[in-house]
Design an enzyme around this catalytic site. Sequence first.
Site, PDB file in Angstrom:
ATOM      1  N   SER A  79     -20.254  -2.200   3.522  1.00 27.76           N
ATOM      2  CA  SER A  79     -19.626  -2.711   2.570  1.00 27.76           C
ATOM      3  C   SER A  79     -19.843  -2.155   1.098  1.00 27.76           C
ATOM      4  O   SER A  79     -19.679  -1.235   0.915  1.00 27.76           O
ATOM      5  CB  SER A  79     -20.302  -4.263   2.742  1.00 27.76           C
ATOM      6  N   HIS A 213     -17.095  -9.045   9.720  1.00 31.48           N
ATOM      7  CA  HIS A 213     -17.745  -8.095   8.631  1.00 31.48           C
ATOM      8  C   HIS A 213     -19.107  -7.474   9.170  1.00 31.48           C
ATOM      9  O   HIS A 213     -19.258  -6.519   8.657  1.00 31.48           O
ATOM     10  CB  HIS A 213     -17.895  -8.793   7.219  1.00 31.48           C
TER      11      HIS A 213
END
Length: 248
Positions: A79, A213
């Site tokens: 990320s 995620h």
Amino acid sequence: MGTPELALLCLPCAGASATMYLRWRRLVPQWLRIVPVELPGRGARMGEDFVEDFDALVARLCTEQAAALQGRFALFGHSMGALLAWGIARRLHDERRALPRALLVSGSAAPSCRDPDRFADRNDDRALIADLRRQGGTPEEAFASEELMRITLDVLAADYRICESFGQRERPPLPLPIHVFAGRDDDIDAARVEAWSREATHAVTLDWFDGGHFFLRHGEGAFLEALSRRIAPGAVVPGGRHAAPSLV
């Protein structure tokens, strides 16, 4: 003769510290040395001020990690960490310093395709907590502890300011391989992930995993097997400018 060691410098995601990578040390092959990179303001560096500007943080990390950014090394980030890893590789290239053997990025849109509205209205505790719950990577005990939640929210807010400060601009591709990892149920649009293929002159691989995620945490074994395979000594990297995506 033993397998030559490769140091993998690992950059954390927003709101996290380098401790998210500590357990990997006992889960990866012996030739792969995990080097968690702590950012100012968290973990072992909690007493330091946050650095909330992307370029300033990248420059500082390149200085602090100068000894590790030599020899056989690669960069990994998840990320926000993926963007920082790319920024470090970019700066090393611009300064004509040694480049990593590979750049490995996870759960991130390509630098040229970031969503400009991603961090809109994420400027209060309620919005930040909602974001943490939506992404699913925060343990429930953190939400139950007022002290832990305060620390987490302060780090997350600072990290979102880092991401907001990133300026998108056209840059030539890097002369190294990039290995991309993504979750099929992540809310990052697939086209933004696939755009990493334009960031390197060497082959770019893309491995998809079940999950959102934080697929790398929920399917840790499969993820680490794929990561190790991509950078193993003697691994065959698909030739050509763009590598065909592979499915895991």
